[in-house]
Design an enzyme around this catalytic site. Structure first.
Site, PDB file in Angstrom:
ATOM      1  N   PRO A  10       0.787  -1.227   0.000  1.00  0.00           N
ATOM      2  CA  PRO A  10       0.000   0.000   0.000  1.00  0.00           C
ATOM      3  C   PRO A  10       0.823   1.282   0.000  1.00  0.00           C
ATOM      4  CG  PRO A  10      -0.150  -1.118   2.112  1.00  0.00           C
ATOM      5  CD  PRO A  10       0.526  -2.063   1.164  1.00  0.00           C
ATOM      6  N   ASN A  11       0.340   2.213  -0.817  1.00  0.00           N
ATOM      7  CA  ASN A  11       0.866   3.579  -0.941  1.00  0.00           C
ATOM      8  C   ASN A  11       2.192   3.679  -1.690  1.00  0.00           C
ATOM      9  OD1 ASN A  11      -1.319   4.847   0.510  1.00  0.00           O
ATOM     10  ND2 ASN A  11      -0.471   3.907   2.341  1.00  0.00           N
ATOM     11  N   ARG A  18       4.858  12.237  -3.377  1.00  0.00           N
ATOM     12  CA  ARG A  18       4.519  12.877  -2.092  1.00  0.00           C
ATOM     13  C   ARG A  18       5.606  12.543  -1.068  1.00  0.00           C
ATOM     14  NH1 ARG A  18      -1.287  11.363  -2.689  1.00  0.00           N
ATOM     15  NH2 ARG A  18      -1.625  12.054  -4.824  1.00  0.00           N
ATOM     16  N   TYR A  23      10.603   9.620   1.638  1.00  0.00           N
ATOM     17  CA  TYR A  23      10.755   8.482   0.722  1.00  0.00           C
ATOM     18  C   TYR A  23      11.509   8.805  -0.568  1.00  0.00           C
ATOM     19  CZ  TYR A  23       7.528   6.180   3.876  1.00  0.00           C
ATOM     20  OH  TYR A  23       6.951   5.637   4.991  1.00  0.00           O
ATOM     21  N   ALA A  77       2.935  -0.746   5.000  1.00  0.00           N
ATOM     22  CA  ALA A  77       2.446  -0.797   6.381  1.00  0.00           C
ATOM     23  C   ALA A  77       1.881  -2.171   6.756  1.00  0.00           C
ATOM     24  CB  ALA A  77       1.394   0.285   6.597  1.00  0.00           C
ATOM     25  N   GLU A  98      12.502  -9.649   2.343  1.00  0.00           N
ATOM     26  CA  GLU A  98      11.747  -8.462   2.774  1.00  0.00           C
ATOM     27  C   GLU A  98      12.610  -7.230   2.541  1.00  0.00           C
ATOM     28  OE1 GLU A  98      10.912  -8.495   6.967  1.00  0.00           O
ATOM     29  OE2 GLU A  98       9.977  -6.508   6.914  1.00  0.00           O
TER      30      GLU A  98
END
Ligand code: CA2
Length: 146
Positions: A10-11, A18, A23, A77, A98
């Site tokens: 997500p995102n 943004r 980031y 998240a 990961e």
């Protein structure tokens, strides 16, 4: 040639558009292009999936069992919340790396917990977009040991 699924949660579709202070300015498309170039150098194929939906990420993991030799995942998240995603990764028994752009251990305490880490072969975080190349290297070595 072995194929690796690069899964983003997500995102992460908003990368580069943004919060550049947190980031950076690299977009997800830039990261995918960098991964494609790097993958061709190390002799693997890469396929990219991004979703903002937990169930879609879980289904992508299930489907990877048929088509891919390993997974690189930035679960966003959901890293810190999703037992369901952890169970999906455990169930397919594919080597999984990961990855996080930021150093999750240097951020808020809730980001120090990862449900992905116990079912991954390792975790890479804090190296920005370069972490994806590091993850591909680690997975390529696991899939095709020298
Ligand atoms: O550092 C990472 O890669 C994270 O997985 C990023 C997640 C965060 O929840 C994890 O704790 C660490 C957040 C991704 C949000 O991405 C955005 C990109 C641009 C603008 C807003 C959010």
């Amino acid at each position: 040639m072995a194929s690796v699924l690069v899964l983003n949660g997500p995102n992460l579709n908003l990368l580069g558009t943004r919060q550049p202070d947190v980031y950076g300015t690299t977009t997800l498309r830039d990261i995918e292009d960098m991964c494609r170039v790097h993958a061709s150098k190390i002799g693997i194929d890469v396929v990219f999936v991004q979703s903002n939906y937990e169930g879609a990420l879980i289904e992508a993991v299930h489907e990877a069992r048929e088509t891919h030799a390993g997974i690189v995942i930035n679960a966003g998240a959901y890293t810190h919340t999703s037992i369901a995603l952890m169970d999906a990764i455990a169930s397919v028994e594919l080597p999984t790396v990961e990855i996080h752009l930021s150093n999750i251990h240097a951020r808020e305490p809730f980001r120090h917990v990862s449900y992905i880490a116990p079912v991954a072969i390792g975790q890479i975080c804090g190296f920005g977009a370069h972490g994806y190349m590091m993850a591909l290297d680690a997975l390529a070595l696991r899939i095709n040991p020298k």
